[in-house]
Write a protein that holds these residues in place. Structure first.
Motif, short mmCIF file in Angstrom:
data_model
loop_
_atom_site.label_atom_id
_atom_site.label_comp_id
_atom_site.label_asym_id
_atom_site.label_seq_id
_atom_site.Cartn_x
_atom_site.Cartn_y
_atom_site.Cartn_z
N UNK A 94 0.83 -1.20 0.00
CA UNK A 94 0.00 0.00 0.00
C UNK A 94 0.86 1.25 0.00
N UNK A 95 0.23 2.38 -0.31
CA UNK A 95 0.94 3.65 -0.38
C UNK A 95 0.18 4.69 0.45
N UNK A 96 0.89 5.74 0.86
CA UNK A 96 0.22 6.81 1.58
C UNK A 96 0.82 8.15 1.19
N UNK A 97 0.03 9.21 1.36
CA UNK A 97 0.47 10.57 1.04
C UNK A 97 -0.13 11.53 2.06
N UNK A 98 0.64 12.54 2.43
CA UNK A 98 0.18 13.60 3.33
C UNK A 98 0.02 14.88 2.53
N UNK A 99 -1.18 15.47 2.60
CA UNK A 99 -1.42 16.69 1.82
C UNK A 99 -2.60 17.43 2.43
N UNK A 100 -2.40 18.74 2.64
CA UNK A 100 -3.47 19.62 3.13
C UNK A 100 -4.13 19.09 4.40
N UNK A 101 -3.32 18.60 5.33
CA UNK A 101 -3.85 18.16 6.61
C UNK A 101 -4.59 16.85 6.56
N UNK A 102 -4.44 16.10 5.49
CA UNK A 102 -5.12 14.80 5.38
C UNK A 102 -4.12 13.72 5.00
N UNK A 103 -4.39 12.53 5.50
CA UNK A 103 -3.61 11.35 5.16
C UNK A 103 -4.43 10.52 4.17
N UNK A 104 -3.89 10.37 2.97
CA UNK A 104 -4.57 9.60 1.93
C UNK A 104 -3.89 8.25 1.78
N UNK A 105 -4.67 7.18 1.87
CA UNK A 105 -4.16 5.82 1.79
C UNK A 105 -4.58 5.18 0.48
N UNK A 106 -3.64 4.50 -0.13
CA UNK A 106 -3.90 3.75 -1.36
C UNK A 106 -3.73 2.27 -1.01
N UNK A 107 -4.84 1.54 -0.82
CA UNK A 107 -4.77 0.17 -0.31
C UNK A 107 -3.90 -0.73 -1.18
N UNK A 108 -3.14 -1.59 -0.50
CA UNK A 108 -2.36 -2.60 -1.19
C UNK A 108 -3.21 -3.83 -1.48
N UNK A 109 -2.57 -4.87 -1.93
CA UNK A 109 -3.29 -6.10 -2.28
C UNK A 109 -2.79 -7.26 -1.44
N UNK A 110 -3.70 -8.17 -1.13
CA UNK A 110 -3.38 -9.39 -0.40
C UNK A 110 -2.80 -10.44 -1.35
#
Length: 564
Positions: free
Chosen positions: A389-405
């Protein structure tokens, strides 16, 4: 004249003119604009004016974007920092781990949490007395509490002549030690205004512990190194490369606090270390005169003696040092929040700041993991695992990009741990407002004695701080390419290096011809306490630091000469 920022009306007019010109290129000519387009142009003009009207915000946004692209860590908020002191009522030493939580109350009534910046040990050890040597004179530091035995002798506070060389120094005597001596003990220097040179010297100069014979030896040479929150960890130079203890497990970095460069932690020590000695011979004549009477019994008592070297030009030490406190540690207004994010219920974008009666701001992410303990990777770094999975911090929010099982399905949850702070609210914690341990039951026998107010907290990192960290990051990433680079880097390593010269040549080495850079460094003889001990260590430091930054294929040879 500086250019004027266009107004909203001017931006709106420019957008309309550009629109008419582009439409005319397609053969359509009109003097009116659709009302919906008019509203759109005015809205865009207001947004452009808002963004470009605040140049500091724009500069900050561009700088953060550049730091993101270069993988330079960002600090979104700065924790407030206070210094606290511990008093132990138990005969055996106690360990306080880094991150140990302390309760605090702001002046406005909010309850806050502070965490210790480093691991420290608390014992019954105390400072017997502290001395400053400067201008060929030795004197007692008045701001340091002396032991009762020393106070009973009514010592003189006037300077006593003694010849210990041209360089100033601080001397400390520690008594009432446990078998592990000063193992992981914290020591804090309360410095007065205009004492930055003293603070810089404490963080960069050599610390010596006298051996059992009262001499300076290689086994007692220490050098400080910055750790979390601006705390400096002292390390024995002969013990480098030892396995790191679980007590030293590093927490994710937080920026230097308000009291950075004043808090130090001694390295691990053991019962077999032979560092206890009577008063060193070089200090005994002057110290006997300071104590005003027959002090042989007092000076014969075994203590741990420390010398901290200072460079020339150091401000008057007995004015710069207001106090030296043992069993101290800085604590920062930072704490961890654990949260499980259910993507179906919570979505993939969650706020990391909270504006309420007790506001919370993000300092840095601690860890982001899937429920199967697979770490998520930052979008700023190249992907190392296709399924992660991936994550990004921007404008006071944490955005998560789910990985795969492994079966190809997407993650449905993630465990998030974040460093949070209360920002500017933490600055409202006064010297007595840190009330105790969050888990008081586990800390029986240890009393908390705060002695400074909290300061330095900020809701967002200032532009000046971000620019300074960015400049430091660029300098530390620099590679040595030219001769000037090599000379400048060598001179910056240690103040005892006063000149550098370079000669280059080709030599046949194993593997073929190699270009060899011969670096000749001129050293200040009087700046060394024990040249036969310090010189090999300085050579190792210079070679290790410079070789790691040289262009691949170059070899380095270092030679030393003494200044005439």
């Amino acid at each position: 004249m500086s250019p004027q920022t266009p107004s909203v009306l001017e931006i709106d007019r420019k957008l309309r003119d550009d629109f008419r010109r582009r439409v005319k290129d397609f053969g359509v000519s009109t003097d009116t604009i659709d009302p919906l387009l008019a509203v759109l142009f005015r809205t865009v003009a207001q947004q452009v004016d808002q963004i470009y009207g605040d140049t500091d915000q724009l500069r900050g946004a561009l700088l953060h974007e550049l730091m993101d692209g270069l993988n330079v860590q960002q600090y979104l908020a700065r924790p407030a920092q206070a210094a606290v002191r511990f008093v132990s009522h138990q005969p055996e030493p106690r360990i306080l781990r880094n991150g140990t939580e302390l309760n605090a109350v702001a002046a406005s009534g909010e309850r806050l949490t502070f965490g210790l910046d480093a691991t420290v040990e608390i014992s019954q050890a105390r400072i017997a007395f502290a001395l400053s040597y400067q201008d060929q004179s030795l004197r007692l530091l008045t701001g340091v509490e002396m032991s009762e035995a020393v106070q009973a002798m009514r010592p003189s506070m006037e300077p006593t002549p003694i010849g210990l060389g041209p360089y100033p120094a601080l001397f400390l005597a520690i008594e009432n030690l446990s078998p592990s001596l000063l193992n992981r003990h914290g020591i804090f220097f309360d410095l007065g205004p205009g004492s930055y040179p003293v603070q810089h010297a404490l963080c960069n100069e050599s610390w010596w512990i006298f051996d059992e014979n009262g001499d300076l030896s290689s086994g007692g040479l220490l050098r400080p190194k910055r750790t979390n929150g601006g705390v400096y960890q002292l390390a024995f130079q002969l013990h480098q490369g030892e396995e790191v203890s679980h007590l030293d497990a590093a927490l994710p970095s937080i920026p230097d606090g308000f009291y950075s460069g004043r808090q130090f932690v001694f390295p691990p020590m053991y019962a077999g270390d032979r560092f206890l000695c009577r008063c060193p011979r070089l200090l005994e004549p002057a110290l006997s005169r300071l104590l005003n009477r027959d002090a042989s019994r007092l000076l014969d008592e075994p203590r741990l003696w420390i010398k901290i070297s200072m460079p020339k030009g150091t401000p008057t030490l007995h004015h710069a040092v207001n106090g030296i406190l043992l069993h101290s540690m800085t604590a920062s207004n930072v704490y961890a929040r654990n949260q499980t994010v259910d993507f179906d219920k919570d979505g993939t974008s969650i706020p990391v700041t909270r504006q309420s009666d007790t506001p919370e701001y993000l300092v840095a992410p601690l860890s982001i993991m899937s429920v199967e303990n697979e770490p998520y990777e930052s979008v700023l770094y190249p992907r190392t695992k296709s399924h992660a999975g991936r994550f990004a911090l921007h404008n006071g929010k944490l955005t998560l990009y789910p990985g795969t099982n492994p079966d190809g399905s997407s993650h449905d949850r993630a465990n998030v741990r974040l460093w949070l702070t209360n920002g500017e609210l933490g600055n409202q914690v006064g010297p007595g407002d840190i009330t105790g341990f969050a888990h008081a039951a586990a800390m029986t026998g240890i009393r908390l004695a705060p002695f400074t107010a909290a300061a330095g907290g900020a809701n967002v990192e200032s532009l000046a701080s971000a620019e300074r960290r960015f400049a430091d990051a660029l300098l530390t990433r620099g590679r040595i390419v030219t001769r000037t680079d090599l000379e400048t880097s060598a001179l910056a390593l240690d103040r005892r290096i006063v000149a550098a010269s370079i000669s280059s040549g080709l030599e046949r080495r194993e593997g073929g011809l190699r270009r060899v850079e011969r670096l000749l460094l001129t050293l200040d003889t009087q700046a060394f306490d024990k040249p036969e001990i310090e010189l090999p260590m300085l050579r190792s430091q210079v070679e290790t630091s410079l070789r790691s930054r040289l262009v691949q294929g170059l070899e380095l040879e270092v030679q030393f000469v003494w200044k005439n």
